[in-house]
Design an enzyme around this catalytic site. Structure first.
Site, PDB file in Angstrom:
ATOM      1  N   LYS A  10     -16.274 -24.382 -38.374  1.00  0.00           N
ATOM      2  CA  LYS A  10     -16.221 -22.986 -37.923  1.00  0.00           C
ATOM      3  C   LYS A  10     -17.562 -22.508 -37.343  1.00  0.00           C
ATOM      4  CE  LYS A  10     -12.534 -21.577 -41.112  1.00  0.00           C
ATOM      5  NZ  LYS A  10     -12.069 -20.498 -41.998  1.00  0.00           N
ATOM      6  N   TYR A  50      -3.805 -18.743 -35.969  1.00  0.00           N
ATOM      7  CA  TYR A  50      -3.665 -18.191 -37.322  1.00  0.00           C
ATOM      8  C   TYR A  50      -2.455 -17.261 -37.442  1.00  0.00           C
ATOM      9  CZ  TYR A  50      -8.135 -20.011 -39.124  1.00  0.00           C
ATOM     10  OH  TYR A  50      -9.150 -20.820 -39.588  1.00  0.00           O
ATOM     11  N   ASN A 113     -16.388 -19.574 -44.109  1.00  0.00           N
ATOM     12  CA  ASN A 113     -16.344 -20.649 -45.099  1.00  0.00           C
ATOM     13  C   ASN A 113     -16.466 -22.049 -44.503  1.00  0.00           C
ATOM     14  OD1 ASN A 113     -13.810 -20.640 -43.990  1.00  0.00           O
ATOM     15  ND2 ASN A 113     -12.686 -20.669 -45.921  1.00  0.00           N
ATOM     16  N   HIS A 116     -12.148 -25.409 -41.782  1.00  0.00           N
ATOM     17  CA  HIS A 116     -10.714 -25.159 -41.989  1.00  0.00           C
ATOM     18  C   HIS A 116     -10.039 -26.497 -42.274  1.00  0.00           C
ATOM     19  CE1 HIS A 116      -6.580 -23.844 -41.294  1.00  0.00           C
ATOM     20  NE2 HIS A 116      -6.445 -24.918 -40.527  1.00  0.00           N
ATOM     21  N   GLU A 127      -0.717 -27.632 -36.059  1.00  0.00           N
ATOM     22  CA  GLU A 127      -2.106 -27.276 -35.755  1.00  0.00           C
ATOM     23  C   GLU A 127      -2.770 -28.313 -34.846  1.00  0.00           C
ATOM     24  OE1 GLU A 127      -3.012 -24.723 -39.829  1.00  0.00           O
ATOM     25  OE2 GLU A 127      -4.218 -26.486 -39.384  1.00  0.00           O
TER      26      GLU A 127
HETATM   27  P1  CMP Z   1      -8.942 -21.072 -43.535  1.00  0.00           P
HETATM   28  O1  CMP Z   1      -8.748 -22.343 -44.297  1.00  0.00           O
HETATM   29  O2  CMP Z   1      -9.468 -21.209 -42.147  1.00  0.00           O
HETATM   30  O3  CMP Z   1      -7.551 -20.279 -43.470  1.00  0.00           O
HETATM   31  C1  CMP Z   1      -7.496 -18.872 -43.313  1.00  0.00           C
HETATM   32  C2  CMP Z   1      -8.843 -18.234 -43.453  1.00  0.00           C
HETATM   33  O4  CMP Z   1      -8.830 -16.851 -43.701  1.00  0.00           O
HETATM   34  C3  CMP Z   1      -9.546 -18.817 -44.656  1.00  0.00           C
HETATM   35  O5  CMP Z   1      -9.924 -20.140 -44.372  1.00  0.00           O
HETATM   36  C4  CMP Z   1     -10.666 -17.808 -44.878  1.00  0.00           C
HETATM   37  O6  CMP Z   1     -11.819 -18.108 -44.135  1.00  0.00           O
HETATM   38  C5  CMP Z   1     -10.102 -16.522 -44.292  1.00  0.00           C
HETATM   39  N1  CMP Z   1      -9.928 -15.477 -45.305  1.00  0.00           N
HETATM   40  C6  CMP Z   1     -10.557 -14.296 -45.308  1.00  0.00           C
HETATM   41  N2  CMP Z   1     -10.160 -13.562 -46.347  1.00  0.00           N
HETATM   42  C7  CMP Z   1      -9.250 -14.271 -47.035  1.00  0.00           C
HETATM   43  C8  CMP Z   1      -8.484 -14.047 -48.206  1.00  0.00           C
HETATM   44  N3  CMP Z   1      -8.577 -12.912 -48.898  1.00  0.00           N
HETATM   45  N4  CMP Z   1      -7.653 -15.017 -48.625  1.00  0.00           N
HETATM   46  C9  CMP Z   1      -7.546 -16.187 -47.917  1.00  0.00           C
HETATM   47  N5  CMP Z   1      -8.250 -16.454 -46.789  1.00  0.00           N
HETATM   48  C10 CMP Z   1      -9.100 -15.507 -46.352  1.00  0.00           C
END
Ligand code: CMP
Length: 141
Positions: A10, A50, A113, A116, A127
Site C-alpha cells: 500500500k 474495494y 496497514n 493487502h 482481485e
Molecule cells: P485490507 O486488507 O486492504 O482490506 C480493507 C481495508 O480497510 C483494510 O485492509 C484496512 O486497511 C481498512 N480498514 C479501515 N478501517 C477498517 C475497519 N474498521 N475494519 C476493517 N478494515 C478497515
C-alpha cells in the site's frame, strides 16, 4: 484450496521505503511472484477494487487513501496461498498483528496497514483478474 492470492503493497509502505523489505518477506515465505506492477489507482478504480466494502464507515477513507499515491500489486503463488499470505501479513489492525508479521513490522494504523491480502479463494480470483490478464501470469508460472 487455491494456489494464488493478490497482495498489494500500500501507499504508506511504499512511501516509508519498505517495498524491498516486503519483497524479501514474500520470497522468504516461499511465494512465487507471477505478476507485479507499480500503479497509482484512480479513485474509481479503488472504489471498484474495494466494492465489497461499499457502505462501510471506512470505505471513503480507504478508497481515498488507496488512490492517493502508488501501490505495488502482486499476484502470488503458493499452496494455500490465501491463508499463507494472511499468516505472513498478520491481523488487519497492526495493534493485533503477531510478532514477525509484515503488519506488525511495517504498518502504522488500521487504515494505513502496509499491505493487502485476499480473504478467500473466490475473492483472490476476482482481485487478481482486476489487475492482471491470465496471459501475463502464466508466462511466469
Ligand atoms: P485490507 O486488507 O486492504 O482490506 C480493507 C481495508 O480497510 C483494510 O485492509 C484496512 O486497511 C481498512 N480498514 C479501515 N478501517 C477498517 C475497519 N474498521 N475494519 C476493517 N478494515 C478497515
Amino acid at each position: 484450496m487455491g494456489n494464488r492470492t493478490l497482495a498489494i503493497i500500500k501507499p504508506d509502505a511504499i512511501k516509508n521505503g519498505y517495498t524491498g523489505l516486503i519483497y524479501d518477506r514474500i520470497i522468504k515465505a516461499g511465494f512465487t511472484i507471477l505478476g507485479a506492477r507499480l500503479l497509482k489507482m484512480t479513485k474509481a478504480q479503488a472504489e471498484g477494487f474495494y466494492a465489497i466494502h461499499r457502505g462501510k464507515p471506512f470505505y471513503e477513507e480507504l478508497t481515498t487513501f488507496m488512490s492517493s499515491a502508488p501501490c505495488m500489486v502482486l499476484a502470488l503463488e503458493k499452496e494455500q496461498a490465501v491463508s499463507a499470505w494472511r499468516e505472513t501479513i498478520g491481523a488487519t489492525n497492526p495493534a493485533d498483528a503477531a510478532e514477525g508479521t509484515i503488519r506488525k513490522d511495517f504498518a502504522t494504523s488500521l487504515g494505513e496497514n502496509a499491505v493487502h491480502g485476499s480473504d478467500s479463494d473466490e475473492n483472490a480470483i476476482k482481485e487478481i483478474a482486476f489487475f492482471f490478464s491470465e496471459a501475463e501470469l502464466i508466462a511466469n508460472e
